[in-house]
Design an enzyme around this catalytic site. Structure first.
Site, PDB file in Angstrom:
ATOM      1  N   LYS A  30       0.997  -1.310   0.006  1.00  0.00           N
ATOM      2  CA  LYS A  30      -0.077   0.008  -0.100  1.00  0.00           C
ATOM      3  C   LYS A  30       0.711   1.077   0.225  1.00  0.00           C
ATOM      4  O   LYS A  30       0.608   2.157  -0.910  1.00  0.00           O
ATOM      5  CB  LYS A  30      -0.855   0.171   1.298  1.00  0.00           C
ATOM      6  CG  LYS A  30      -1.977  -1.367   1.316  1.00  0.00           C
ATOM      7  CD  LYS A  30      -2.836  -1.109   2.570  1.00  0.00           C
ATOM      8  CE  LYS A  30      -1.923  -1.103   3.796  1.00  0.00           C
ATOM      9  NZ  LYS A  30      -1.446  -2.467   3.981  1.00  0.00           N
ATOM     10  N   THR A  31       1.825   1.164   0.838  1.00  0.00           N
ATOM     11  CA  THR A  31       2.602   2.340   0.929  1.00  0.00           C
ATOM     12  C   THR A  31       3.394   2.628  -0.431  1.00  0.00           C
ATOM     13  O   THR A  31       3.717   3.827  -0.711  1.00  0.00           O
ATOM     14  CB  THR A  31       3.707   2.329   2.138  1.00  0.00           C
ATOM     15  OG1 THR A  31       3.037   2.253   3.409  1.00  0.00           O
ATOM     16  CG2 THR A  31       4.546   3.769   2.357  1.00  0.00           C
ATOM     17  N   ASP A 212      -1.531   7.797   3.898  1.00  0.00           N
ATOM     18  CA  ASP A 212      -1.292   6.429   4.195  1.00  0.00           C
ATOM     19  C   ASP A 212      -1.939   5.911   5.623  1.00  0.00           C
ATOM     20  O   ASP A 212      -2.209   6.908   6.346  1.00  0.00           O
ATOM     21  CB  ASP A 212       0.300   6.471   4.449  1.00  0.00           C
ATOM     22  CG  ASP A 212       0.823   4.969   4.242  1.00  0.00           C
ATOM     23  OD1 ASP A 212      -0.227   4.048   4.103  1.00  0.00           O
ATOM     24  OD2 ASP A 212       1.980   4.759   4.334  1.00  0.00           O
ATOM     25  N   GLU A 213      -2.066   4.796   5.901  1.00  0.00           N
ATOM     26  CA  GLU A 213      -2.332   4.469   7.253  1.00  0.00           C
ATOM     27  C   GLU A 213      -4.094   5.047   7.614  1.00  0.00           C
ATOM     28  O   GLU A 213      -4.249   5.570   8.695  1.00  0.00           O
ATOM     29  CB  GLU A 213      -1.605   4.797   8.407  1.00  0.00           C
ATOM     30  CG  GLU A 213      -0.148   4.159   8.131  1.00  0.00           C
ATOM     31  CD  GLU A 213       0.015   2.825   8.619  1.00  0.00           C
ATOM     32  OE1 GLU A 213      -0.943   2.049   8.986  1.00  0.00           O
ATOM     33  OE2 GLU A 213       1.096   2.185   8.327  1.00  0.00           O
ATOM     34  N   GLN A 243      -5.609  -3.199  11.014  1.00  0.00           N
ATOM     35  CA  GLN A 243      -4.397  -2.639  11.509  1.00  0.00           C
ATOM     36  C   GLN A 243      -4.654  -1.076  12.309  1.00  0.00           C
ATOM     37  O   GLN A 243      -3.745  -0.338  12.401  1.00  0.00           O
ATOM     38  CB  GLN A 243      -3.076  -2.335  10.578  1.00  0.00           C
ATOM     39  CG  GLN A 243      -2.453  -3.541   9.980  1.00  0.00           C
ATOM     40  CD  GLN A 243      -1.544  -3.237   9.075  1.00  0.00           C
ATOM     41  OE1 GLN A 243      -0.206  -2.699   9.708  1.00  0.00           O
ATOM     42  NE2 GLN A 243      -1.703  -3.383   7.884  1.00  0.00           N
ATOM     43  N   ARG A 626       5.471  -7.478  10.994  1.00  0.00           N
ATOM     44  CA  ARG A 626       6.601  -6.867  10.683  1.00  0.00           C
ATOM     45  C   ARG A 626       7.709  -7.658  10.031  1.00  0.00           C
ATOM     46  O   ARG A 626       8.637  -7.175   9.572  1.00  0.00           O
ATOM     47  CB  ARG A 626       6.892  -6.100  12.023  1.00  0.00           C
ATOM     48  CG  ARG A 626       6.105  -5.071  12.707  1.00  0.00           C
ATOM     49  CD  ARG A 626       5.262  -4.024  11.485  1.00  0.00           C
ATOM     50  NE  ARG A 626       4.194  -4.217  11.100  1.00  0.00           N
ATOM     51  CZ  ARG A 626       3.649  -3.915   9.896  1.00  0.00           C
ATOM     52  NH1 ARG A 626       4.452  -3.066   9.077  1.00  0.00           N
ATOM     53  NH2 ARG A 626       2.556  -4.311   9.698  1.00  0.00           N
TER      54      ARG A 626
HETATM   55  P1  ATP Z   1       1.586  -2.076   5.877  1.00  0.00           P
HETATM   56  O1  ATP Z   1       0.260  -2.594   5.986  1.00  0.00           O
HETATM   57  O2  ATP Z   1       2.536  -2.801   6.998  1.00  0.00           O
HETATM   58  O3  ATP Z   1       1.965  -0.498   5.883  1.00  0.00           O
HETATM   59  P2  ATP Z   1       2.022  -1.883   3.081  1.00  0.00           P
HETATM   60  O4  ATP Z   1       0.755  -2.531   2.484  1.00  0.00           O
HETATM   61  O5  ATP Z   1       2.321  -0.576   2.944  1.00  0.00           O
HETATM   62  O6  ATP Z   1       2.441  -2.690   4.580  1.00  0.00           O
HETATM   63  P3  ATP Z   1       4.674  -1.880   1.944  1.00  0.00           P
HETATM   64  O7  ATP Z   1       5.625  -1.602   2.913  1.00  0.00           O
HETATM   65  O8  ATP Z   1       4.228  -0.862   0.727  1.00  0.00           O
HETATM   66  O9  ATP Z   1       3.223  -2.932   2.207  1.00  0.00           O
HETATM   67  O10 ATP Z   1       5.452  -3.310   0.996  1.00  0.00           O
HETATM   68  C1  ATP Z   1       5.748  -4.256   1.777  1.00  0.00           C
HETATM   69  C2  ATP Z   1       7.137  -4.735   1.375  1.00  0.00           C
HETATM   70  O11 ATP Z   1       6.843  -5.394  -0.092  1.00  0.00           O
HETATM   71  C3  ATP Z   1       8.007  -3.625   0.721  1.00  0.00           C
HETATM   72  O12 ATP Z   1       9.133  -4.251   0.985  1.00  0.00           O
HETATM   73  C4  ATP Z   1       7.924  -3.217  -0.574  1.00  0.00           C
HETATM   74  O13 ATP Z   1       9.044  -2.780  -1.104  1.00  0.00           O
HETATM   75  C5  ATP Z   1       7.753  -4.925  -1.163  1.00  0.00           C
HETATM   76  N1  ATP Z   1       6.528  -4.722  -2.433  1.00  0.00           N
HETATM   77  C6  ATP Z   1       5.345  -4.112  -2.404  1.00  0.00           C
HETATM   78  N2  ATP Z   1       4.777  -4.334  -3.648  1.00  0.00           N
HETATM   79  C7  ATP Z   1       5.759  -4.973  -4.215  1.00  0.00           C
HETATM   80  C8  ATP Z   1       5.825  -5.648  -5.734  1.00  0.00           C
HETATM   81  N3  ATP Z   1       4.822  -5.422  -6.378  1.00  0.00           N
HETATM   82  N4  ATP Z   1       6.920  -6.303  -5.809  1.00  0.00           N
HETATM   83  C9  ATP Z   1       7.765  -6.655  -5.354  1.00  0.00           C
HETATM   84  N5  ATP Z   1       8.008  -6.160  -3.881  1.00  0.00           N
HETATM   85  C10 ATP Z   1       7.086  -5.296  -3.552  1.00  0.00           C
HETATM   86 MG    MG Z   2       2.340   0.571   4.757  1.00  0.00          MG
END
Ligand code: ATP
Ligand code: MG
Length: 695
Positions: A30-31, A212-213, A243, A626
């Site tokens: 998402k981030t 975000d969040e 979360q 995490r």
């Molecule tokens: P959280 O809910 O904990 O905030 P998030 O949904 O924001 O997590 P991110 O932090 O954006 O998730 O991504 C998690 C990990 O996966 C990061 O290391 C990111 O670089 C990697 N990632 C995300 N999308 C891809 C993708 N399409 N291909 C490869 N790696 C990815």
């Molecule tokens: Mg995130």
């Protein structure tokens, strides 16, 4: 902007014409969608300064700025990447004048607020009461009430008293040209709601807002967000209902439910692949969150392979638990490719749990940082002293002025300060400058004026002396003299109900003075990396030291990416990831934190308790997710309850992870045996099929 994104992420990134909500589980990118979308918007022709990306913490903002820079280069620096509060500051600095605020208004921290509240009650309240009031006033502000409205809805005598204190408190903030933390949301909200010209300006200025969040926004933040987004509703919110862990601070999941209602054209996009964790870790996470009611159904899978089983570690005591955690870090480091300390994190429910781990890490000479807790520089007593230093360096720092002039008390009352504040505002001067304005005697009576002048001269005199104080010994003497002159030790003892607490705080002060003196002497055993620019061995003036220190205290969130083990609360770990995570204190009473039904779990649980348990479960889910490669979860057979040690049980969440016993306890030797047996069986079958006579 399409490298490293899956189809659903691409869809979210490329949908720029209307409102979008990306709703997905942990680690699903998402981030990443937000950072890539910033790039996509610029590519589509939106000027960087017209893009706002709102994060949950300053640290997250710094990280996002970095990532955006990596993706789109220098243009990223004009993008507004900040928290809701920082955006509020920006709006108020530009347009707060219509509410009577000058652009350099001051932002008070929690201690400043308690001080003013105690004062507003004419000294009838102790620190604990003042903090309770602060909590209630904050709650009211977050509900959008001013003091009058708070009074009108007050439920009992106590609330009526607090509402009256709130009225005096607000008067004082106006006089001091100051705002508190809640005002940073509620005042911009008022501004955008009541002044159409200001609203239109911001709505047309910001071409796209990303949040975000999103699940952790509260009601006022949502209202502010809605006003900024306006009817064009060009925004992207990303979040995960599982979360949501800031309910205790007023965050509300209703904001997720409201979004499709308030914005009927909302496009909802779901992400299902987790790129962070192994399947074993993700399964444990999914199992834990399973019992919670679902706002939106979600599925998450990982293609990173099964990975190591999640490990459950039981310990006799916290000390034992800490030793085992450190041993695990050292063991993993010795036996795997993970050689950096930054690959490891120890996560716990509450700040105070860090202590035994800090001790154990120190004993083993492992470098670490504690994030999410009160850092040394955030302690009230250190900030008190830093206020003086800030005033030496920048006479116009009004909050520093207010803090230094009132802590410790020096007989300058709030009426005088209020008059000085008004006068300074009329003359568009800082408080310190106004002090020496020739017209001040016309508004402040002679006796009060003498007090103010004495203070001003004292600050100037200290600054002059500090400039000429060189080296460790004279710095130490200077600091001790100064603390004696202002009566700081007495001030601590008079302000604390407990002598022990006062003594501990005084000890911090001494430690701090020692640290400053050593820096002045050039004996820079500086593990904090505080000022990398200063070379050891050089003698410095105390003023120079004060300058770096005062800067430090205002930017304490500046945490560099040092190669150290992270100790963090679960709350502060949100959004982050580490290859190896140790979730500690997964003991009933700690996580879940003590619930009201602790004594008799079978008793019927009240709705409120059920809601709290759900939030604790989300916290556990955040913790588990995490971890990228390995996760260990530990608990202790005994835990502290007040001063006593009481028997404890493993957290119900460990059972809920439903770790398959056979995989959790899997022994590599057993696996090898099983493989050999399988191999022998296949060989025998092949032999039989080829018709060879069996032996
Ligand atoms: P959280 O809910 O904990 O905030 P998030 O949904 O924001 O997590 P991110 O932090 O954006 O998730 O991504 C998690 C990990 O996966 C990061 O290391 C990111 O670089 C990697 N990632 C995300 N999308 C891809 C993708 N399409 N291909 C490869 N790696 C990815
Ligand atoms: Mg995130």
């Amino acid at each position: 902007m399409s490298a490293g994104l899956n189809l659903a992420q691409l869809e979210a990134v490329h949908y720029i014409g209307g409102p979008a909500l990306v709703l997905a589980g942990a680690g699903s990118g998402k981030t990443r969608v937000i950072t890539h979308k910033i790039g996509r918007l610029i590519e589509a022709g939106l000027e960087p300064r017209r893009i706002a990306a709102i994060t949950f913490t300053n640290k997250a903002a710094a990280e996002m700025r970095e990532r955006a820079k990596g993706l789109i280069g220098r243009k990223a620096k004009d993008v507004v990447v900040c928290t809701f509060h920082a955006l509020g500051v920006r709006i108020m600095r530009e347009d707060g004048a219509v509410l009577g605020l000058k652009p350099q208004f001051s932002i008070l921290d929690a201690d400043d607020v308690t001080g003013i509240l105690k004062d507003a009650a004419s000294g009838t309240a102790d620190a604990a009461t003042a903090r309770q009031w602060q909590w209630l006033i904050s709650k009211w502000k977050n509900m959008g009430f001013n003091a009058q409205e708070a009074l009108a809805q007050a439920a009992d005598d106590n609330e009526r008293i607090v509402a009256q204190v709130m009225a005096r408190y607000e008067e004082r903030l106006t006089a001091y040209q100051s705002v508190d933390f809640d005002d940073l949301i509620s005042l911009p909200l008022k501004l955008l709601r009541d002044f159409p010209a200001v609203r239109e300006k911001w709505q047309s200025m910001l071409g796209h807002v990303l949040v975000d969040e999103y699940q952790d926004t509260n009601a006022t933040q949502y209202e502010l967000f809605k006003l900024i987004a306006g009817a064009r509703a060009r925004f992207t919110a990303v979040g995960d209902d599982d979360q949501s862990i800031y309910g205790w601070r007023g965050a509300t999941l209703d904001n997720l439910k409201k979004l499709p209602v308030d914005f009927p054209t909302l496009k909802v996009i779901k992400l299902e692949q987790n790129y962070r964790s192994t399947s074993a870790i993700l399964r444990a996470a999914n199992n834990v969150i399973g019992p919670n009611p679902k706002l939106f159904p979600k599925t998450l899978f990982s293609e990173l392979g099964e990975g190591e089983p999640v490990r459950v570690v039981d310990a006799d005591s916290e000390e034992h638990e800490a030793e085992r955690a450190v041993a695990r870090i050292l063991g993993l480091r010795a036996s795997s490719q993970w050689k950096d300390w930054r690959d490891f994190a120890i996560l716990y429910r509450a700040n105070h749990q860090a202590k035994p781990f800090e001790k154990a890490l120190r004993r083993a000479n492992v470098p670490y940082k504690v994030s999410g807790g009160t850092s040394f520089f955030d302690r009230a007593e250190i900030r008190d002293l830093c206020a003086w230093f800030r005033l030496w360096i920048n006479n116009d720092d009004d909050p520093a002025f207010l803090r230094a002039v009132t802590v410790p008390k020096r007989g300058i009352g709030h009426t005088t300060l209020g008059r000085l504040g008004e006068f300074a505002q009329q003359n568009r001067q800082s408080l310190f400058a106004a002090l020496f304005n020739a017209m001040l005697p016309s508004v402040v009576p002679a006796k009060a004026l003498a007090g103010l002048h004495e203070f001003g001269r004292y600050v100037n005199d200290l600054e002059y002396r500090a400039r000429h104080t060189l080296g460790a010994e004279s710095s130490r003497a200077f600091l001790m003299d100064w603390l004696g002159e202002i009566g700081y030790e007495q001030h601590l003892y008079a302000g604390e109900d407990s002598e022990k607490v006062a003594a501990a705080r005084w000890n911090n002060v001494l430690e701090f003075c020692d640290w400053m003196s050593q820096r002045a002497g050039g004996q820079l055993a500086d593990a904090s990396g505080a000022d990398a620019a200063a070379a050891p061995g050089e003698t410095k003036s105390l003023r120079e030291v004060a300058q770096t220190v005062s800067l430090l205290s205002t930017i304490s969130e500046r945490e560099q990416d040092q190669d150290v083990v992270t100790l963090s609360t679960l709350h502060a770990s949100k959004g982050l990831e580490w290859p190896h995570v140790m979730l500690v204190g997964v003991t009933e009473g700690l996580l879940p934190f003590k619930l009201d039904d602790e004594e008799g779990r079978q008793q019927k649980v009240s709705d409120e308790t059920a809601a709290r348990l759900q939030e604790e479960r989300r916290l556990m889910y955040v913790g588990i997710t995490r971890a990228q490669r390995t996760l260990s979860v530990s608990w202790t057979r005994k835990r502290k309850k007040g001063r006593e040690m009481v028997p404890a049980q493993r957290s119900r969440f460990i059972a809920e992870m439903a770790l398959d016993q056979s995989t959790a306890r899997e022994d590599p030797r057993e696996k090898l045996k099983a493989l050999r047996a399988e191999f022998a069986r296949k060989a025998a079958e092949a032999k039989a099929a080829s018709g060879a006579p069996s032996a």
